[in-house]
Design a protein around this motif. Structure first.
Motif, PDB file in Angstrom:
ATOM      1  N   MET A   1      39.336  25.780  26.342  1.00  5.71           N
ATOM      2  CA  MET A   1      40.175  26.731  25.632  1.00  5.71           C
ATOM      3  C   MET A   1      39.472  27.133  24.346  1.00  5.71           C
ATOM      4  O   MET A   1      39.009  26.293  23.600  1.00  5.71           O
ATOM      5  N   ARG A   2      39.414  28.406  24.117  1.00  9.52           N
ATOM      6  CA  ARG A   2      38.724  28.874  22.931  1.00  9.52           C
ATOM      7  C   ARG A   2      39.561  29.971  22.275  1.00  9.52           C
ATOM      8  O   ARG A   2      40.111  30.814  22.929  1.00  9.52           O
ATOM      9  N   ARG A   3      39.609  29.951  21.019  1.00  7.28           N
ATOM     10  CA  ARG A   3      40.390  30.941  20.294  1.00  7.28           C
ATOM     11  C   ARG A   3      39.538  31.569  19.216  1.00  7.28           C
ATOM     12  O   ARG A   3      38.579  30.977  18.757  1.00  7.28           O
ATOM     13  N   LEU A  92      37.019  42.264  21.622  1.00  3.95           N
ATOM     14  CA  LEU A  92      38.184  42.171  20.742  1.00  3.95           C
ATOM     15  C   LEU A  92      39.098  41.060  21.227  1.00  3.95           C
ATOM     16  O   LEU A  92      39.767  41.188  22.244  1.00  3.95           O
ATOM     17  N   GLY A  93      39.124  39.974  20.517  1.00  2.53           N
ATOM     18  CA  GLY A  93      39.990  38.855  20.867  1.00  2.53           C
ATOM     19  C   GLY A  93      39.507  38.121  22.099  1.00  2.53           C
ATOM     20  O   GLY A  93      38.632  38.588  22.828  1.00  2.53           O
ATOM     21  N   ASN A  94      40.054  36.956  22.308  1.00  2.00           N
ATOM     22  CA  ASN A  94      39.611  36.101  23.397  1.00  2.00           C
ATOM     23  C   ASN A  94      40.814  35.449  24.065  1.00  2.00           C
ATOM     24  O   ASN A  94      41.660  34.863  23.390  1.00  2.00           O
ATOM     25  N   THR A 147      39.392  39.879  28.149  1.00  2.00           N
ATOM     26  CA  THR A 147      38.735  38.601  28.426  1.00  2.00           C
ATOM     27  C   THR A 147      39.814  37.538  28.579  1.00  2.00           C
ATOM     28  O   THR A 147      40.149  36.825  27.657  1.00  2.00           O
ATOM     29  N   PHE A 148      40.378  37.494  29.778  1.00  2.00           N
ATOM     30  CA  PHE A 148      41.498  36.594  30.023  1.00  2.00           C
ATOM     31  C   PHE A 148      41.031  35.195  30.412  1.00  2.00           C
ATOM     32  O   PHE A 148      39.930  35.023  30.948  1.00  2.00           O
ATOM     33  N   ALA A 149      41.907  34.227  30.146  1.00  2.00           N
ATOM     34  CA  ALA A 149      41.615  32.866  30.600  1.00  2.00           C
ATOM     35  C   ALA A 149      41.689  32.812  32.125  1.00  2.00           C
ATOM     36  O   ALA A 149      40.981  32.034  32.762  1.00  2.00           O
ATOM     37  N   GLY A 150      42.584  33.613  32.698  1.00  2.00           N
ATOM     38  CA  GLY A 150      42.597  33.766  34.142  1.00  2.00           C
ATOM     39  C   GLY A 150      43.590  32.914  34.891  1.00  2.00           C
ATOM     40  O   GLY A 150      43.672  32.995  36.112  1.00  2.00           O
ATOM     41  N   ASP A 151      44.389  32.119  34.190  1.00  2.00           N
ATOM     42  CA  ASP A 151      45.306  31.219  34.880  1.00  2.00           C
ATOM     43  C   ASP A 151      46.719  31.763  34.993  1.00  2.00           C
ATOM     44  O   ASP A 151      47.549  31.206  35.699  1.00  2.00           O
ATOM     45  N   GLU A 154      50.888  36.697  35.699  1.00  2.00           N
ATOM     46  CA  GLU A 154      51.381  37.949  35.137  1.00  2.00           C
ATOM     47  C   GLU A 154      50.266  38.730  34.456  1.00  2.00           C
ATOM     48  O   GLU A 154      50.258  39.959  34.460  1.00  2.00           O
ATOM     49  N   TRP A 155      49.305  38.047  33.888  1.00  2.00           N
ATOM     50  CA  TRP A 155      48.234  38.719  33.171  1.00  2.00           C
ATOM     51  C   TRP A 155      47.091  39.087  34.103  1.00  2.00           C
ATOM     52  O   TRP A 155      46.321  39.988  33.828  1.00  2.00           O
ATOM     53  N   ARG A 156      46.975  38.366  35.198  1.00  2.00           N
ATOM     54  CA  ARG A 156      45.899  38.665  36.153  1.00  2.00           C
ATOM     55  C   ARG A 156      46.185  39.931  36.930  1.00  2.00           C
ATOM     56  O   ARG A 156      45.279  40.637  37.350  1.00  2.00           O
ATOM     57  N   GLY A 157      47.462  40.225  37.123  1.00  2.00           N
ATOM     58  CA  GLY A 157      47.833  41.412  37.872  1.00  2.00           C
ATOM     59  C   GLY A 157      47.638  41.255  39.368  1.00  2.00           C
ATOM     60  O   GLY A 157      47.264  40.233  39.869  1.00  2.00           O
TER      61      GLY A 157
END
Lengths: 157, 75
Positions: A1-3, A92-94, A147-151, A154-157
């Motif tokens: 995890m990286r922020r 932009l953001g991670n 740049t999604f974490a991928g888990d 809902e965000w993966r679509g």
């Protein structure tokens, strides 16, 4: 995890200072809660003179805080002036879907809200960093996003 | 991703970049090496020649200078 947690301090003598909150969820992994960088930190970019670069603008911890955007823009500007025409893109953001977990966004933060945040930062970087740059860098089509974490389904679509 | 702690006491200022290296990123789109790591880069007066040598070796072996993404914890 990286922020994204960097903060630029123009008067800092040491290149990088990592600060840990022992109660945070990431300190046990050795991940700092705040990374303060001074001017010397950017000299590290000079160590690889043939390389091209992508740099991630902080859109995490300091988002919405006083001076947060301005500080992120200052960092982006210094990076651009350091690597110049070898800068390929700004990210932009991670991993934005994890931002609520790290209290960088509200618990119900959505993909749509992330897109709004992303566009506002892209506009700001274009206007305040890239506009009129002397290195031939594109002023608007210069960003990497999503740049999604991928888990998260809902965000993966 | 792990980074080391630097204290405010007088010490050699070094730069640690949390980077992701790819030996190919341009038109081919091929990533032969995409690895997140922290790299001690040094600074202008004390460049880290060891890490620079590693990057130069990648260039010699691949024909392309490594593309570097600075992202994640450090940014």
């Amino acid at each position: 995890m990286r922020r994204d947690r960097v903060w630029y301090n123009a008067t800092q003598q040491t290149a990088q200072i990592n600060e840990y909150d022992p109660t945070s969820s990431t300190a046990k992994y050795g991940i700092a809660d705040l990374v303060s960088v001074g001017p010397v930190w950017f000299e590290g970019f000079n160590n690889f003179p043939g390389s091209h670069w992508s740099y991630q603008v902080n859109m995490g911890k300091t988002f919405g805080e006083p001076g947060g955007l301005e500080n992120a823009l200052e960092v982006a500007r210094i990076v651009m002036d350091t690597v110049q025409e070898r800068l390929e893109s700004f990210e932009l953001g991670n991993e934005p879907e994890l931002m609520p977990f790290f209290v960088h966004r509200p618990e119900n933060y959505t993909l749509e809200e992330y897109i709004d945040d992303w566009k506002s930062y892209a506009d700001a970087v274009s206007e305040n960093v890239l506009k009129g740059n002397p290195y031939g860098l594109a002023e608007t089509r210069f960003f990497q996003g999503f740049t999604f974490a991928g888990d998260d389904e809902e965000w993966r679509g | 991703m792990f980074t080391m702690t630097l204290h405010r006491s007088p010490c050699l200022p070094i730069s640690l970049l949390n980077i992701q290296v790819s030996t190919h990123m341009h038109a081919s789109g091929e990533d032969r090496l995409a690895q997140g790591l922290n790299v001690d880069t040094g600074n202008n007066s004390h460049p880290n020649l060891f890490s620079r040598d590693i990057f130069d070796l990648l260039y010699q072996k691949s024909g392309a200078h490594p593309f570097i993404r600075v992202g994640g914890t450090s940014t």
